[in-house]
Every structure is written in structure tokens, then in C-alpha cells.
Design a protein around this motif. Structure first.
Motif, PDB file in Angstrom:
ATOM      1  N   MET B   1       5.084  90.341  56.746  1.00  0.00           N
ATOM      2  CA  MET B   1       6.284  91.098  57.087  1.00  0.00           C
ATOM      3  C   MET B   1       6.081  91.864  58.396  1.00  0.00           C
ATOM      4  SD  MET B   1       8.163  93.904  54.778  1.00  0.00           S
ATOM      5  CE  MET B   1       9.266  95.057  55.531  1.00  0.00           C
ATOM      6  N   ILE B   2       7.050  91.700  59.286  1.00  0.00           N
ATOM      7  CA  ILE B   2       6.880  92.185  60.652  1.00  0.00           C
ATOM      8  C   ILE B   2       6.691  93.701  60.721  1.00  0.00           C
ATOM      9  CG2 ILE B   2       9.393  92.234  61.044  1.00  0.00           C
ATOM     10  CD1 ILE B   2       6.847  91.351  63.735  1.00  0.00           C
ATOM     11  N   TYR B   3       7.418  94.445  59.865  1.00  0.00           N
ATOM     12  CA  TYR B   3       7.316  95.907  59.943  1.00  0.00           C
ATOM     13  C   TYR B   3       5.908  96.394  59.593  1.00  0.00           C
ATOM     14  CZ  TYR B   3      12.395  95.620  60.146  1.00  0.00           C
ATOM     15  OH  TYR B   3      13.662  95.319  60.513  1.00  0.00           O
ATOM     16  N   LEU B   4       5.348  95.789  58.538  1.00  0.00           N
ATOM     17  CA  LEU B   4       3.991  96.174  58.141  1.00  0.00           C
ATOM     18  C   LEU B   4       2.972  95.757  59.191  1.00  0.00           C
ATOM     19  CD1 LEU B   4       3.830  95.504  54.302  1.00  0.00           C
ATOM     20  CD2 LEU B   4       3.778  97.689  55.504  1.00  0.00           C
ATOM     21  N   GLN B   5       3.179  94.559  59.772  1.00  0.00           N
ATOM     22  CA  GLN B   5       2.262  94.103  60.828  1.00  0.00           C
ATOM     23  C   GLN B   5       2.284  95.069  62.007  1.00  0.00           C
ATOM     24  OE1 GLN B   5       3.509  90.106  61.736  1.00  0.00           O
ATOM     25  NE2 GLN B   5       2.105  89.207  60.256  1.00  0.00           N
ATOM     26  N   LEU B   6       3.497  95.473  62.404  1.00  0.00           N
ATOM     27  CA  LEU B   6       3.612  96.420  63.522  1.00  0.00           C
ATOM     28  C   LEU B   6       2.904  97.724  63.174  1.00  0.00           C
ATOM     29  CD1 LEU B   6       7.340  95.920  64.570  1.00  0.00           C
ATOM     30  CD2 LEU B   6       5.368  95.621  66.068  1.00  0.00           C
ATOM     31  N   PHE B   7       3.167  98.210  61.959  1.00  0.00           N
ATOM     32  CA  PHE B   7       2.589  99.473  61.522  1.00  0.00           C
ATOM     33  C   PHE B   7       1.061  99.421  61.584  1.00  0.00           C
ATOM     34  CE2 PHE B   7       0.961 102.346  58.251  1.00  0.00           C
ATOM     35  CZ  PHE B   7       1.609 103.515  58.575  1.00  0.00           C
ATOM     36  N   PHE B   8       0.465  98.377  60.985  1.00  0.00           N
ATOM     37  CA  PHE B   8      -0.998  98.334  60.904  1.00  0.00           C
ATOM     38  C   PHE B   8      -1.637  97.991  62.254  1.00  0.00           C
ATOM     39  CE2 PHE B   8      -0.119  97.995  56.302  1.00  0.00           C
ATOM     40  CZ  PHE B   8      -0.830  99.122  55.921  1.00  0.00           C
ATOM     41  N   GLY B  72      13.615  95.352  66.724  1.00  0.00           N
ATOM     42  CA  GLY B  72      14.648  96.376  66.916  1.00  0.00           C
ATOM     43  C   GLY B  72      14.133  97.788  66.667  1.00  0.00           C
ATOM     44  N   ILE B  73      15.061  98.720  66.524  1.00  0.00           N
ATOM     45  CA  ILE B  73      14.678 100.126  66.393  1.00  0.00           C
ATOM     46  C   ILE B  73      13.833 100.408  65.140  1.00  0.00           C
ATOM     47  CG2 ILE B  73      15.618 102.470  66.085  1.00  0.00           C
ATOM     48  CD1 ILE B  73      17.729 101.760  68.162  1.00  0.00           C
ATOM     49  N   PRO B  74      14.123  99.777  63.971  1.00  0.00           N
ATOM     50  CA  PRO B  74      13.218 100.004  62.828  1.00  0.00           C
ATOM     51  C   PRO B  74      11.781  99.577  63.152  1.00  0.00           C
ATOM     52  CG  PRO B  74      15.219  98.896  62.103  1.00  0.00           C
ATOM     53  CD  PRO B  74      15.277  98.941  63.595  1.00  0.00           C
ATOM     54  N   GLY B  75      11.641  98.482  63.893  1.00  0.00           N
ATOM     55  CA  GLY B  75      10.316  98.039  64.306  1.00  0.00           C
ATOM     56  C   GLY B  75       9.637  99.069  65.194  1.00  0.00           C
ATOM     57  N   ALA B  76      10.420  99.648  66.120  1.00  0.00           N
ATOM     58  CA  ALA B  76       9.868 100.666  67.016  1.00  0.00           C
ATOM     59  C   ALA B  76       9.408 101.881  66.214  1.00  0.00           C
ATOM     60  CB  ALA B  76      10.920 101.071  68.046  1.00  0.00           C
ATOM     61  N   LEU B  77      10.174 102.243  65.188  1.00  0.00           N
ATOM     62  CA  LEU B  77       9.784 103.390  64.348  1.00  0.00           C
ATOM     63  C   LEU B  77       8.491 103.096  63.592  1.00  0.00           C
ATOM     64  CD1 LEU B  77      13.212 104.579  62.851  1.00  0.00           C
ATOM     65  CD2 LEU B  77      11.663 105.895  64.318  1.00  0.00           C
ATOM     66  N   CYS B  78       8.374 101.890  63.016  1.00  0.00           N
ATOM     67  CA  CYS B  78       7.159 101.537  62.277  1.00  0.00           C
ATOM     68  C   CYS B  78       5.944 101.567  63.201  1.00  0.00           C
ATOM     69  CB  CYS B  78       7.277 100.128  61.692  1.00  0.00           C
ATOM     70  SG  CYS B  78       8.434 100.050  60.343  1.00  0.00           S
ATOM     71  N   ALA B  79       6.072 100.953  64.377  1.00  0.00           N
ATOM     72  CA  ALA B  79       4.940 100.881  65.293  1.00  0.00           C
ATOM     73  C   ALA B  79       4.522 102.284  65.746  1.00  0.00           C
ATOM     74  CB  ALA B  79       5.306 100.016  66.501  1.00  0.00           C
ATOM     75  N   THR B  80       5.503 103.127  66.084  1.00  0.00           N
ATOM     76  CA  THR B  80       5.172 104.465  66.587  1.00  0.00           C
ATOM     77  C   THR B  80       4.558 105.335  65.484  1.00  0.00           C
ATOM     78  OG1 THR B  80       7.022 104.256  68.120  1.00  0.00           O
ATOM     79  CG2 THR B  80       6.104 106.452  67.835  1.00  0.00           C
ATOM     80  N   THR B  81       5.109 105.231  64.266  1.00  0.00           N
ATOM     81  CA  THR B  81       4.537 105.992  63.156  1.00  0.00           C
ATOM     82  C   THR B  81       3.100 105.556  62.889  1.00  0.00           C
ATOM     83  OG1 THR B  81       6.748 105.959  62.199  1.00  0.00           O
ATOM     84  CG2 THR B  81       4.978 106.764  60.798  1.00  0.00           C
ATOM     85  N   GLY B  82       2.869 104.235  62.887  1.00  0.00           N
ATOM     86  CA  GLY B  82       1.515 103.725  62.686  1.00  0.00           C
ATOM     87  C   GLY B  82       0.563 104.261  63.736  1.00  0.00           C
ATOM     88  N   LEU B  83       1.035 104.292  64.977  1.00  0.00           N
ATOM     89  CA  LEU B  83       0.190 104.735  66.082  1.00  0.00           C
ATOM     90  C   LEU B  83      -0.227 106.195  65.943  1.00  0.00           C
ATOM     91  CD1 LEU B  83      -0.902 104.088  69.023  1.00  0.00           C
ATOM     92  CD2 LEU B  83       1.094 105.366  69.765  1.00  0.00           C
ATOM     93  N   ILE B  84       0.705 107.077  65.581  1.00  0.00           N
ATOM     94  CA  ILE B  84       0.356 108.505  65.620  1.00  0.00           C
ATOM     95  C   ILE B  84      -0.270 109.006  64.321  1.00  0.00           C
ATOM     96  CG2 ILE B  84       2.045 109.099  67.402  1.00  0.00           C
ATOM     97  CD1 ILE B  84       3.797 110.259  65.227  1.00  0.00           C
ATOM     98  N   LEU B  85      -0.245 108.182  63.262  1.00  0.00           N
ATOM     99  CA  LEU B  85      -0.814 108.639  61.992  1.00  0.00           C
ATOM    100  C   LEU B  85      -2.316 108.963  62.086  1.00  0.00           C
ATOM    101  CD1 LEU B  85       0.315 109.214  59.197  1.00  0.00           C
ATOM    102  CD2 LEU B  85      -0.497 106.951  58.483  1.00  0.00           C
TER     103      LEU B  85
END
Lengths: 194, 188
Positions: B1-8, B72-85
């Protein structure tokens, strides 16, 4: 420092938001701007504490601007302070990049934007150099030749030898620990905290 | 799933980019280009240009840009949240330890030595911005044609405004940008 929490949080959020929106050129720019705001203007943090916080921000992984916002937020308002200041630091680049990712080709070639950004680079460097000047005077006031030497060596190592800042910080921390240990042995009575 | 991939993927970038800014770039490359193929090399070069031209840390710019392009924007949110955690956790723990132990004499000694180092690091960052802006070829050589006279003038004027008249840094920075737009329109 006896201000009510919501006032501090609001101030923290808008300061990091505003500064982050104008931070071109990397993490140290926002750090110098945070210093101007919280040390020179509001007097909520003293200058030495600020330098300690920069060292902490630099020693953690991740963007320095975010780490700087975290340590300042924590210092001023605990965990709610962290949430507020991180949000403030992240929103401007997030919004900017979202917009730009839609209009990238037009943005890249815009005449006015190119010149605005190139002029701002000169201003950013002047801000950093001015803050560094004040900080150097702060170090000089200690009248401690060894600390001056540390400053020069760290600069040469980072600027000319391009050694990663993390290693320089670790080496300096080790130097400080050894020096404290030796001083404590020489003058056992002065070993306590000042 | 793309959102989880972006996050991790961005969580790894956030956890291992010590030293900020440019230290994150090889990590971004390895995740975003080599591992997942979200960007091409040419896209990545564009991303670096944007990151230099816009406010904010390069890693956050990268997370937002890559997230938007892939999901899209949900993807950007997942990636940014993953980055700053990860930095949020590390920096909070360090800030807590600092608050608790800063009065110990050993901690005092370490911090006292660190302060001049931090000043040196900030000076380096400032010169790395100033020198390529002043000298066209990026090295300190005052040959004709290599020195960007306009930048030197803005720099000195900005310094005067900051030191002598105590004008706020943001006004000085924006003022330099506006001055360059006007001067470039007049002189061509």
C-alpha cells in the motif's frame, strides 16, 4: 517567564510558522532567526542555553529546523510546545511544496521569482553572519583560549575538511568531558556545578 | 500500500539523516529513486532545485513533493509525518535529558566546549550560502566577471541594516529580494 500557557503556545506557533515561511537556505537560517526572536526580542531563553539547544538539534537525526523547533518548544511549554512548534515549522514548506508540485515548470522559469530568490540569498547570509558575530563575542567573553581554539578547529574541520558536523560535535563533547574530569582532579573543590 | 510505503520510506530517512540538510540527500536518493522508483534522476535534480529555492528543510520538501506526485495530498501527509516522527522522538528525549542534567558539572563542561563548536558550524553554513552567491564559480577568487557585485552590495547593505539600525531580519531578507527584482528590471 510566568506567562499563561496559551499565550506561550500561540506565540510559539506563530513564531515558528512565520520564521519557517521565510527560511531559505537550510536549517541554520531558522535557528538564527529563532535566536533573534526568543533570545534577543522576547528574552525567553538565554544565549548560552540557545547554543546548547542548537547542539541538541544538531545531534538528533532529521531536519535541523524541525529539531530546533522541538527543543525550543519543549523548553518553553513542554510536550504541547513541541506539537505546536513542529506544526508551525512544517506547515509552510508543506503548503509551498504542495502548490509548487502542481505548477513546477511555470515556477522554475519565472523571472521575478528567480530574482527575488537570488536577492534574498544575500540577505540570508547577512543575517547569519550578523548572528555569528554576536555569538563569537559571547564565546570571547569567557576569556578562555582553549575554547577559542575549539572554535577555530571546529570551523576548519567543518568548512575546509568537510567533516560531518555530528563527528565534530561528538569529538568536542568528548574533549569537554575529559577537560572537566582533569580539572576536577586538579581542583577537587571546584568540581561542583557553578 | 502506497501510503504505508511512503510513511516507512520517509521514516527511515528521518531516522538516519544525522547532520541535517545535505546529509539527508543520499538517503532520499536511495529510498525514492533506487528502492521505489517514485522519482527519476531528472525529477530528483528538479527537487533539489526547488528545495534550494523555497523555504523549509530539504527533507520535508522532498517528502511533500514525492508524496504529492505519487499519491496526492494524503500521500504528502503520510510521507511528511513519517519523516518527522523519528526526529521528534530523539530530540524530545535529548531535550528532556538536557533539562534534567544540565546543572551537573560534567554536563556543564561538555556544554561549555560545545558552544564554540556550534558557532563554528553556523559560520560554515553561512559561508556555504554566501560564497556561491558572490563568486560565480563558487571559489574565493576576486577576478573580474567572477564577482557578483550586486550580491556584495545587498549583503553589505543588509549587514548595515541589521547591525546599525536593528531592522528585523525578515524585513532585511525580503528587502534584498525586492531590491534585486527592481534592479534587474532597471538594468536588464
Amino acid at each position: 517567564m510566568e506567562k499563561d500557557q496559551s499565550h506561550i503556545l500561540r506565540r510559539l506557533f506563530f513564531s515558528t510558522l512565520y520564521l519557517s515561511a521565510f527560511t531559505f537556505g537550510g536549517g541554520y537560517v531558522i535557528i538564527t532567526l529563532l535566536k533573534q526572536k526568543f533570545v534577543d526580542e522576547l528574552h525567553w531563553i538565554d544565549e548560552e542555553e540557545m547554543l546548547d539547544m542548537v547542539a541538541i538539534a544538531q545531534s538528533s537525526p532529521g531536519p535541523i529546523a524541525v529539531n530546533g523547533a522541538i527543543v525550543i518548544g519543549y523548553k518553553l511549554a513542554g510536550v504541547p510546545g513541541i506539537l505546536v512548534s513542529v506544526l508551525g515549522a512544517v506547515i509552510p514548506p508543506f503548503v509551498t511544496l504542495t502548490v509548487i508540485s502542481f505548477f513546477y515548470s511555470a515556477f522554475k522559469t519565472n523571472y521575478y521569482i528567480q530574482h527575488l530568490l537570488s536577492g534574498m540569498t544575500a540577505g540570508v547570509s547577512a543575517v547569519i553572519i550578523s548572528v555569528v558575530w554576536d555569538m563569537m563575542n559571547g564565546v570571547r567573553r569567557n576569556k578562555d583560549a582553549l575554547l577559542m581554539a575549539v572554535m577555530v578547529i571546529a570551523f576548519v574541520a567543518n568548512y575546509f575538511l568537510k567533516i560531518n558536523a555530528v563527528y565534530i560535535i561528538l569529538a568536542t563533547a568528548a574533549f569537554g568531558a575529559v577537560r572537566t574530569y582533569i580539572n576536577a582532579k586538579k581542583h577537587p573543590r571546584e568540581g561542583g556545578a557553578p | 500500500m502506497i501510503y504505508l510505503q511512503l510513511f516507512f520510506a520517509f521514516m527511515q530517512i528521518g531516522a538516519f539523516s544525522f547532520g541535517g540538510g545535505y546529509a539527508a540527500m543520499p538517503l532520499i536518493e536511495s529510498q525514492v529513486i533506487d528502492r521505489y522508483g517514485w522519482l527519476t534522476r531528472a525529477d530528483f535534480a528538479d527537487l533539489v532545485t526547488i528545495a534550494e529555492m523555497t523555504p523549509g528543510p530539504i527533507a520535508i520538501n522532498a517528502a511533500t513533493f514525492v508524496g504529492n506526485l505519487t499519491a496526492g495530498i494524503p500521500g504528502a501527509l503520510c510521507a511528511t509525518t513519517g519523516l518527522i516522527l523519528p526526529p521528534c522522538i530523539f530530540a524530545t528525549v535529548l531535550a528532556y535529558l538536557y533539562k534534567k542534567y544540565k546543572d551537573l558539572s560534567l554536563m556543564q563542561g561538555i556544554l561549555q566546549s560545545l558552544r564554540p563548536t556550534v558557532v563554528a558550524l553556523i559560520l560554515t553554513a553561512g559561508l556555504r550560502i554566501l560564497i556561491p552567491a558572490v563568486f560565480a564559480d563558487g571559489t574565493v577568487s576576486p577576478a573580474a566577471g567572477n564577482v557578483n557585485v550586486r550580491t556584495v552590495v545587498y549583503f553589505l547593505a543588509a549587514l548595515l541594516c541589521l547591525r546599525k539600525w536593528k531592522i528585523s531580519p525578515i524585513k532585511v531578507m525580503v528587502g534584498c529580494g525586492v531590491a534585486e527584482v527592481i534592479v534587474s528590471l532597471v538594468l536588464g
